[in-house]
Motif scaffolding. Structure first.
Motif, mmCIF file in Angstrom:
data_model
loop_
_atom_site.group_PDB
_atom_site.id
_atom_site.type_symbol
_atom_site.label_atom_id
_atom_site.label_comp_id
_atom_site.label_asym_id
_atom_site.label_seq_id
_atom_site.Cartn_x
_atom_site.Cartn_y
_atom_site.Cartn_z
ATOM 1 N N GLY A 1 -18.124 -15.181 -131.393
ATOM 2 C CA GLY A 1 -19.283 -14.188 -132.006
ATOM 3 C C GLY A 1 -18.857 -12.796 -131.386
ATOM 4 N N GLU A 2 -17.556 -12.637 -130.498
ATOM 5 C CA GLU A 2 -17.387 -11.348 -129.962
ATOM 6 C C GLU A 2 -16.104 -10.675 -130.765
ATOM 7 N N ASP A 3 -16.112 -9.339 -130.853
ATOM 8 C CA ASP A 3 -14.997 -8.525 -131.282
ATOM 9 C C ASP A 3 -13.771 -8.747 -130.556
ATOM 10 N N ALA A 4 -12.663 -9.348 -131.219
ATOM 11 C CA ALA A 4 -11.317 -9.454 -130.621
ATOM 12 C C ALA A 4 -10.439 -8.358 -130.588
ATOM 13 N N ALA A 5 -9.682 -8.203 -129.785
ATOM 14 C CA ALA A 5 -8.832 -7.051 -130.142
ATOM 15 C C ALA A 5 -7.974 -7.321 -131.194
ATOM 16 N N GLU A 6 -7.319 -6.389 -131.870
ATOM 17 C CA GLU A 6 -6.353 -6.564 -132.894
ATOM 18 C C GLU A 6 -5.130 -5.848 -132.400
ATOM 19 N N PHE A 7 -3.823 -6.313 -132.939
ATOM 20 C CA PHE A 7 -2.613 -5.603 -132.678
ATOM 21 C C PHE A 7 -1.661 -6.021 -133.785
ATOM 22 N N ARG A 8 -0.483 -5.225 -133.602
ATOM 23 C CA ARG A 8 0.572 -5.672 -134.549
ATOM 24 C C ARG A 8 1.868 -5.649 -133.520
ATOM 25 N N ILE A 9 2.756 -6.713 -134.008
ATOM 26 C CA ILE A 9 3.823 -6.905 -133.418
ATOM 27 C C ILE A 9 4.835 -6.487 -134.493
ATOM 28 N N ALA A 10 5.954 -5.777 -133.985
ATOM 29 C CA ALA A 10 7.110 -5.338 -134.851
ATOM 30 C C ALA A 10 8.461 -5.879 -134.313
ATOM 31 N N GLU A 11 9.226 -6.700 -134.805
ATOM 32 C CA GLU A 11 10.582 -6.942 -134.216
ATOM 33 C C GLU A 11 11.517 -5.820 -134.598
ATOM 34 N N HIS A 12 12.444 -5.329 -133.821
ATOM 35 C CA HIS A 12 13.293 -4.439 -134.063
ATOM 36 C C HIS A 12 14.570 -4.969 -133.765
ATOM 37 N N PRO A 13 15.455 -5.118 -134.692
ATOM 38 C CA PRO A 13 16.808 -5.843 -134.504
ATOM 39 C C PRO A 13 17.600 -5.121 -133.622
ATOM 40 N N ILE A 14 18.172 -5.789 -132.617
ATOM 41 C CA ILE A 14 19.131 -5.411 -131.620
ATOM 42 C C ILE A 14 20.219 -6.454 -131.434
ATOM 43 N N ALA A 15 21.595 -6.019 -131.033
ATOM 44 C CA ALA A 15 22.635 -6.897 -130.932
ATOM 45 C C ALA A 15 22.573 -7.913 -130.013
ATOM 46 N N GLY A 16 23.163 -9.110 -130.272
ATOM 47 C CA GLY A 16 23.196 -10.266 -129.181
ATOM 48 C C GLY A 16 21.791 -10.789 -129.310
ATOM 49 N N PRO A 17 21.725 -11.770 -128.410
ATOM 50 C CA PRO A 17 20.876 -12.892 -128.359
ATOM 51 C C PRO A 17 19.376 -12.174 -127.847
ATOM 52 N N ALA A 18 19.269 -10.908 -127.033
ATOM 53 C CA ALA A 18 18.143 -10.305 -126.847
ATOM 54 C C ALA A 18 17.439 -9.969 -127.989
ATOM 55 N N ARG A 19 16.095 -9.803 -127.901
ATOM 56 C CA ARG A 19 15.140 -9.363 -128.968
ATOM 57 C C ARG A 19 14.194 -8.325 -128.359
ATOM 58 N N LEU A 20 13.741 -7.665 -129.076
ATOM 59 C CA LEU A 20 12.977 -6.189 -128.956
ATOM 60 C C LEU A 20 11.733 -6.320 -129.875
ATOM 61 N N PHE A 21 10.722 -5.845 -129.084
ATOM 62 C CA PHE A 21 9.386 -6.302 -129.892
ATOM 63 C C PHE A 21 8.446 -5.124 -129.476
ATOM 64 N N GLU A 22 7.800 -4.481 -130.473
ATOM 65 C CA GLU A 22 6.802 -3.231 -130.198
ATOM 66 C C GLU A 22 5.500 -3.938 -130.534
ATOM 67 N N VAL A 23 4.510 -3.725 -129.647
ATOM 68 C CA VAL A 23 3.342 -4.270 -129.821
ATOM 69 C C VAL A 23 2.211 -3.001 -129.705
ATOM 70 N N ALA A 24 1.604 -2.871 -130.796
ATOM 71 C CA ALA A 24 0.918 -1.777 -131.153
ATOM 72 C C ALA A 24 -0.804 -2.149 -131.242
ATOM 73 N N LEU A 25 -1.433 -1.618 -130.148
ATOM 74 C CA LEU A 25 -2.857 -2.051 -130.247
ATOM 75 C C LEU A 25 -3.619 -0.955 -131.045
ATOM 76 N N THR A 26 -4.890 -1.208 -131.233
ATOM 77 C CA THR A 26 -5.803 -0.598 -132.249
ATOM 78 C C THR A 26 -6.029 0.768 -131.534
ATOM 79 N N ASP A 27 -6.177 0.746 -130.250
ATOM 80 C CA ASP A 27 -6.662 1.951 -129.381
ATOM 81 C C ASP A 27 -5.409 2.915 -129.162
ATOM 82 N N GLY A 28 -4.252 2.399 -129.898
ATOM 83 C CA GLY A 28 -3.261 3.246 -129.400
ATOM 84 C C GLY A 28 -2.084 3.036 -128.381
ATOM 85 N N THR A 29 -2.536 2.160 -127.660
ATOM 86 C CA THR A 29 -1.551 1.627 -126.651
ATOM 87 C C THR A 29 -0.488 0.807 -127.205
ATOM 88 N N VAL A 30 0.950 1.325 -126.736
ATOM 89 C CA VAL A 30 2.023 0.500 -127.326
ATOM 90 C C VAL A 30 2.790 -0.199 -126.181
#
Length: 166
Positions: free
Chosen positions: A5-34
């Motif tokens: 019954g509590e408000d849960a934070a919501e955020f979005r995760i976007a994966e950005h393609p990069i070369a090789g096996p590494a992975r890069l994600f951007e996590v954006a929260l509703t308060d503007g934190t990235v």
């Protein structure tokens, strides 16, 4: 609102393609934190940089993969959606994370993650307090008291948890 019954934070995760096996994600929260999260499989490290909407200097840290999984499991109460790269290479859509504690008598005790893998849900980590650290060997049989970190497509987590319990 979440199950408590509590408000849960919501955020979005976007994966950005990069070369090789590494992975890069951007996590954006509703308060503007990235947060930028980059995996480094060769070194078994995860690099994180957090920039807040307040304009304060970014926070940077590097942690091991095991610590990253444990930290992510603590975020299980957050609602999120995973966005794949523009190429559509990954199946994207809303997902849920749930931590499920196994109890004595649960049918999943003594079984392994590969016995429960399906297209809509998967156990991605096993948290067990023990002499080898916080995370258990992913291929070891589960024990009562283990906490399973489950990632599932939206709407699939309840059915998957039911399978663990029946």
């Amino acid at each position: 609102m979440d199950e408590q019954g509590e408000d849960a934070a919501e955020f979005r995760i976007a994966e950005h393609p990069i070369a090789g096996p590494a992975r890069l994600f951007e996590v954006a929260l509703t308060d503007g934190t990235v947060a930028a999260v980059q995996t480094d499989p060769a070194a078994q490290l995860v690099h994180i940089e957090i920039v807040t909407a307040t304009g304060s200097p970014p926070a940077r840290l590097t942690i091991g993969e095991r610590e990253a999984v444990a930290t992510a499991s603590l975020l299980a109460g957050l609602r999120f959606a995973v966005d794949g790269p523009p190429s559509g290479a990954l199946a994207a859509g809303p997902a849920e994370v749930r931590v499920v504690s196994l109890e004595d008598g649960d049918p999943a005790v003594g079984r392994r993650a590969d016995e429960f893998r399906d297209a809509d849900a998967e156990v991605v980590a096993v948290i067990r307090d023990g002499p080898d650290g916080l995370l258990a060997d992913a291929h070891a049989p589960w024990e009562a008291g283990d906490r399973l970190v489950v990632v599932a497509r939206a709407g699939s987590v309840e059915g998957f948890v039911s399978r663990l319990r029946s």
